[in-house]
Motif scaffolding. Structure first.
Motif, mmCIF file in Angstrom:
data_model
loop_
_atom_site.group_PDB
_atom_site.id
_atom_site.type_symbol
_atom_site.label_atom_id
_atom_site.label_comp_id
_atom_site.label_asym_id
_atom_site.label_seq_id
_atom_site.Cartn_x
_atom_site.Cartn_y
_atom_site.Cartn_z
ATOM 1 N N LEU A 70 28.758 51.257 13.826
ATOM 2 C CA LEU A 70 29.624 50.619 13.730
ATOM 3 C C LEU A 70 30.408 50.525 12.838
ATOM 4 O O LEU A 70 31.338 50.533 12.778
ATOM 5 C CB LEU A 70 28.834 49.355 12.874
ATOM 6 N N ALA A 71 30.065 52.347 12.582
ATOM 7 C CA ALA A 71 30.607 52.466 10.964
ATOM 8 C C ALA A 71 31.764 53.501 10.818
ATOM 9 O O ALA A 71 33.085 54.135 10.347
ATOM 10 C CB ALA A 71 29.862 54.187 10.062
ATOM 11 N N LYS A 72 32.202 53.576 12.517
ATOM 12 C CA LYS A 72 33.678 54.280 12.972
ATOM 13 C C LYS A 72 33.552 55.734 12.645
ATOM 14 O O LYS A 72 32.561 56.206 12.431
ATOM 15 C CB LYS A 72 34.370 53.891 12.955
ATOM 16 N N PHE A 73 34.493 56.474 11.857
ATOM 17 C CA PHE A 73 34.829 57.170 11.068
ATOM 18 C C PHE A 73 33.790 58.113 9.993
ATOM 19 O O PHE A 73 34.024 58.261 8.542
ATOM 20 C CB PHE A 73 36.033 57.854 10.535
ATOM 21 N N ASN A 74 33.049 56.619 9.491
ATOM 22 C CA ASN A 74 32.242 57.299 8.007
ATOM 23 C C ASN A 74 30.838 56.580 7.921
ATOM 24 O O ASN A 74 30.500 56.699 7.541
ATOM 25 C CB ASN A 74 33.149 55.898 7.495
ATOM 26 N N GLN A 75 30.852 57.864 9.260
ATOM 27 C CA GLN A 75 28.905 57.751 9.751
ATOM 28 C C GLN A 75 28.403 59.162 8.712
ATOM 29 O O GLN A 75 27.183 58.870 8.260
ATOM 30 C CB GLN A 75 28.887 58.061 11.283
ATOM 31 N N THR A 76 29.038 59.223 8.493
ATOM 32 C CA THR A 76 28.793 60.736 6.968
ATOM 33 C C THR A 76 28.196 59.905 5.763
ATOM 34 O O THR A 76 27.022 60.319 5.797
ATOM 35 C CB THR A 76 29.738 61.574 6.819
ATOM 36 N N GLN A 77 28.772 59.220 5.598
ATOM 37 C CA GLN A 77 28.584 58.064 4.484
ATOM 38 C C GLN A 77 26.981 57.566 4.835
ATOM 39 O O GLN A 77 26.238 57.175 3.492
ATOM 40 C CB GLN A 77 29.251 57.559 3.594
ATOM 41 N N VAL A 78 27.459 57.245 5.627
ATOM 42 C CA VAL A 78 26.272 56.551 5.909
ATOM 43 C C VAL A 78 24.577 57.414 6.164
ATOM 44 O O VAL A 78 23.536 56.290 5.792
ATOM 45 C CB VAL A 78 26.272 54.955 7.127
#
Length: 212
Positions: A70-78
Protein backbone atom coordinates in the motif's frame (compact mmCIF):
# COMPACT_ATOMS: atom_id res chain seq x y z
CA UNK A 1 11.26 14.48 30.81
CA UNK A 2 11.09 10.91 29.60
CA UNK A 3 13.87 8.68 30.84
CA UNK A 4 14.46 7.78 27.20
CA UNK A 5 14.95 11.35 26.02
CA UNK A 6 18.43 11.94 24.60
CA UNK A 7 18.19 15.70 24.11
CA UNK A 8 15.97 18.60 25.04
CA UNK A 9 17.99 21.05 22.94
CA UNK A 10 15.12 22.57 20.97
CA UNK A 11 17.35 23.93 18.23
CA UNK A 12 18.94 20.51 17.72
CA UNK A 13 15.51 18.88 17.61
CA UNK A 14 14.06 21.28 15.05
CA UNK A 15 17.07 22.21 12.91
CA UNK A 16 18.60 18.73 13.12
CA UNK A 17 15.47 16.89 11.97
CA UNK A 18 15.71 15.36 8.50
CA UNK A 19 13.49 13.14 6.39
CA UNK A 20 15.25 9.77 6.56
CA UNK A 21 14.20 6.98 4.22
CA UNK A 22 16.54 4.09 5.05
CA UNK A 23 16.85 2.58 8.52
CA UNK A 24 18.73 -0.09 10.42
CA UNK A 25 16.22 -2.98 10.45
CA UNK A 26 17.92 -4.48 13.52
CA UNK A 27 16.94 -1.54 15.70
CA UNK A 28 13.74 -2.13 17.65
CA UNK A 29 11.76 0.36 19.71
CA UNK A 30 10.15 -1.11 22.80
CA UNK A 31 6.44 -0.71 23.39
CA UNK A 32 7.30 1.28 26.51
CA UNK A 33 9.38 3.80 24.59
CA UNK A 34 6.94 4.03 21.68
CA UNK A 35 4.19 4.67 24.21
CA UNK A 36 6.28 7.52 25.65
CA UNK A 37 6.78 8.99 22.17
CA UNK A 38 3.07 8.87 21.36
CA UNK A 39 2.21 10.23 24.79
CA UNK A 40 4.50 13.19 24.14
CA UNK A 41 2.97 13.72 20.72
CA UNK A 42 -0.54 13.85 22.15
CA UNK A 43 0.39 16.94 24.15
CA UNK A 44 -0.21 18.79 20.88
CA UNK A 45 -3.13 21.21 20.90
CA UNK A 46 -6.48 20.35 19.35
CA UNK A 47 -9.74 22.18 18.79
CA UNK A 48 -11.73 22.18 22.06
CA UNK A 49 -9.22 19.55 23.24
CA UNK A 50 -11.15 16.91 21.28
CA UNK A 51 -7.96 14.99 20.38
CA UNK A 52 -9.25 13.38 17.16
CA UNK A 53 -5.98 11.59 16.41
CA UNK A 54 -5.69 7.80 16.44
CA UNK A 55 -2.57 5.71 15.75
CA UNK A 56 -1.70 2.25 14.55
CA UNK A 57 1.90 1.29 15.32
CA UNK A 58 2.92 -1.16 12.60
CA UNK A 59 6.05 -2.95 13.76
CA UNK A 60 5.55 -6.68 13.21
CA UNK A 61 6.81 -8.52 10.13
CA UNK A 62 3.23 -9.39 9.24
CA UNK A 63 2.03 -5.83 9.67
CA UNK A 64 4.81 -4.42 7.51
CA UNK A 65 4.19 -7.01 4.81
CA UNK A 66 0.54 -5.96 4.77
CA UNK A 67 1.45 -2.27 4.62
CA UNK A 68 4.28 -2.42 2.08
CA UNK A 69 2.12 -2.99 -1.03
CA UNK A 70 0.00 0.00 0.00
CA UNK A 71 3.02 2.26 0.41
CA UNK A 72 3.73 2.70 -3.32
CA UNK A 73 7.19 4.30 -3.65
CA UNK A 74 7.82 4.33 0.10
CA UNK A 75 8.31 0.63 0.74
CA UNK A 76 11.93 1.03 1.86
CA UNK A 77 10.82 3.09 4.85
CA UNK A 78 8.15 0.55 5.72
CA UNK A 79 10.39 -2.50 5.51
CA UNK A 80 13.55 -1.12 7.19
CA UNK A 81 12.17 1.15 9.92
CA UNK A 82 11.61 0.07 13.49
CA UNK A 83 7.95 0.92 13.04
CA UNK A 84 5.53 2.88 10.93
CA UNK A 85 2.94 4.94 12.75
CA UNK A 86 -0.24 5.25 10.71
CA UNK A 87 -2.04 8.42 11.77
CA UNK A 88 -5.83 8.63 11.43
CA UNK A 89 -8.58 10.91 12.64
CA UNK A 90 -11.66 9.57 14.37
CA UNK A 91 -14.69 11.27 12.82
CA UNK A 92 -16.67 10.32 15.93
CA UNK A 93 -14.14 11.89 18.27
CA UNK A 94 -16.79 14.05 19.94
CA UNK A 95 -18.15 10.88 21.59
CA UNK A 96 -15.24 11.33 24.04
CA UNK A 97 -16.25 14.89 24.95
CA UNK A 98 -17.85 14.05 28.30
CA UNK A 99 -14.92 11.84 29.30
CA UNK A 100 -12.38 14.52 28.38
CA UNK A 101 -14.11 17.28 30.34
CA UNK A 102 -15.06 15.02 33.26
CA UNK A 103 -11.50 13.80 33.69
CA UNK A 104 -10.28 17.41 33.47
CA UNK A 105 -12.53 18.24 36.41
CA UNK A 106 -11.47 15.09 38.28
CA UNK A 107 -7.78 15.97 37.92
CA UNK A 108 -8.34 19.56 38.97
CA UNK A 109 -7.63 21.09 35.56
CA UNK A 110 -11.09 22.64 35.24
CA UNK A 111 -13.84 23.66 37.67
CA UNK A 112 -17.17 21.87 37.26
CA UNK A 113 -18.90 25.03 36.05
CA UNK A 114 -16.41 25.39 33.20
CA UNK A 115 -17.08 21.81 32.17
CA UNK A 116 -20.84 22.41 32.24
CA UNK A 117 -20.47 25.56 30.15
CA UNK A 118 -18.20 23.78 27.66
CA UNK A 119 -20.54 20.82 27.28
CA UNK A 120 -23.57 23.06 26.74
CA UNK A 121 -21.65 25.08 24.15
CA UNK A 122 -19.64 22.50 22.24
CA UNK A 123 -21.86 19.42 22.25
CA UNK A 124 -24.57 21.10 20.16
CA UNK A 125 -21.87 22.41 17.84
CA UNK A 126 -20.40 18.96 17.26
CA UNK A 127 -23.88 17.46 16.94
CA UNK A 128 -24.66 19.76 14.03
CA UNK A 129 -21.31 20.37 12.33
CA UNK A 130 -21.13 19.19 8.73
CA UNK A 131 -18.91 16.24 7.86
CA UNK A 132 -16.78 18.51 5.65
CA UNK A 133 -16.24 21.08 8.39
CA UNK A 134 -15.48 18.39 10.97
CA UNK A 135 -12.99 16.86 8.59
CA UNK A 136 -11.24 20.23 8.18
CA UNK A 137 -11.00 20.74 11.95
CA UNK A 138 -9.78 17.22 12.60
CA UNK A 139 -7.22 17.28 9.81
CA UNK A 140 -5.62 20.45 11.18
CA UNK A 141 -5.36 18.82 14.62
CA UNK A 142 -3.91 15.65 13.10
CA UNK A 143 -1.24 17.69 11.34
CA UNK A 144 -0.23 19.22 14.66
CA UNK A 145 0.07 15.86 16.42
CA UNK A 146 1.98 14.35 13.50
CA UNK A 147 4.62 17.07 13.53
CA UNK A 148 4.89 16.83 17.30
CA UNK A 149 5.37 13.06 17.05
CA UNK A 150 8.32 13.54 14.71
CA UNK A 151 9.90 16.10 17.03
CA UNK A 152 9.40 13.90 20.10
CA UNK A 153 10.93 10.98 18.19
CA UNK A 154 13.90 13.21 17.37
CA UNK A 155 14.29 14.03 21.06
CA UNK A 156 14.42 10.27 21.73
CA UNK A 157 17.24 9.94 19.20
CA UNK A 158 15.23 8.50 16.29
CA UNK A 159 14.82 9.55 12.67
CA UNK A 160 11.49 9.85 10.90
CA UNK A 161 9.90 10.35 7.52
CA UNK A 162 6.40 11.68 6.92
CA UNK A 163 4.78 9.72 4.10
CA UNK A 164 1.79 10.91 2.11
CA UNK A 165 2.20 8.59 -0.87
CA UNK A 166 0.21 5.47 -0.04
CA UNK A 167 -3.17 3.87 -0.72
CA UNK A 168 -5.25 5.97 1.64
CA UNK A 169 -8.52 4.53 0.38
CA UNK A 170 -7.44 1.02 1.42
CA UNK A 171 -5.43 1.37 4.60
CA UNK A 172 -8.23 1.60 7.17
CA UNK A 173 -9.88 -1.63 6.08
CA UNK A 174 -6.49 -3.32 5.67
CA UNK A 175 -5.96 -2.82 9.40
CA UNK A 176 -9.53 -3.64 10.42
CA UNK A 177 -10.83 -0.10 10.87
CA UNK A 178 -14.12 1.42 9.73
CA UNK A 179 -12.97 3.52 6.77
CA UNK A 180 -15.79 6.05 7.18
CA UNK A 181 -15.06 6.65 10.84
CA UNK A 182 -11.25 6.50 10.70
CA UNK A 183 -9.78 8.65 7.96
CA UNK A 184 -6.06 8.50 7.10
CA UNK A 185 -3.69 11.42 7.52
CA UNK A 186 -0.16 10.10 6.92
CA UNK A 187 2.35 7.38 7.68
CA UNK A 188 5.38 8.21 9.80
CA UNK A 189 8.33 5.86 9.63
CA UNK A 190 10.58 5.85 12.70
CA UNK A 191 13.92 4.24 13.45
CA UNK A 192 17.68 4.72 13.32
CA UNK A 193 18.71 5.97 9.91
CA UNK A 194 21.54 4.29 8.05
CA UNK A 195 21.87 7.26 5.72
CA UNK A 196 21.66 10.82 6.93
CA UNK A 197 18.90 12.92 5.51
CA UNK A 198 20.08 15.91 3.54
CA UNK A 199 19.34 19.55 4.33
CA UNK A 200 16.71 21.24 2.19
CA UNK A 201 16.25 24.81 1.10
CA UNK A 202 13.59 26.76 2.95
CA UNK A 203 12.07 29.96 1.66
CA UNK A 204 13.23 32.98 3.65
CA UNK A 205 10.99 34.47 6.28
CA UNK A 206 10.59 37.59 4.14
CA UNK A 207 8.86 35.43 1.51
CA UNK A 208 6.50 33.55 3.79
CA UNK A 209 5.66 36.11 6.47
CA UNK A 210 4.18 39.61 6.38
CA UNK A 211 4.08 42.17 9.16
CA UNK A 212 1.17 44.62 9.28
Amino acid sequence: MSKFQTTNDFKEITYGRRSVKEYDPEVKISKEEMTAIIEGATRAPSSVNMQPWRFIVIESKEGKEKLAPLAKFNQTQVLTSSAVVAVFVDMENASYMDEIFSKSVEHGYLPQETKDMAMSTYKPYYDTISAADLRDVNFVDAGLVSMQLMLVARAHGYDTNAIGGYEKAKIAEAFDLDKDRYQPIMLISIGKGTKKGYPSYRLPVETVATWK
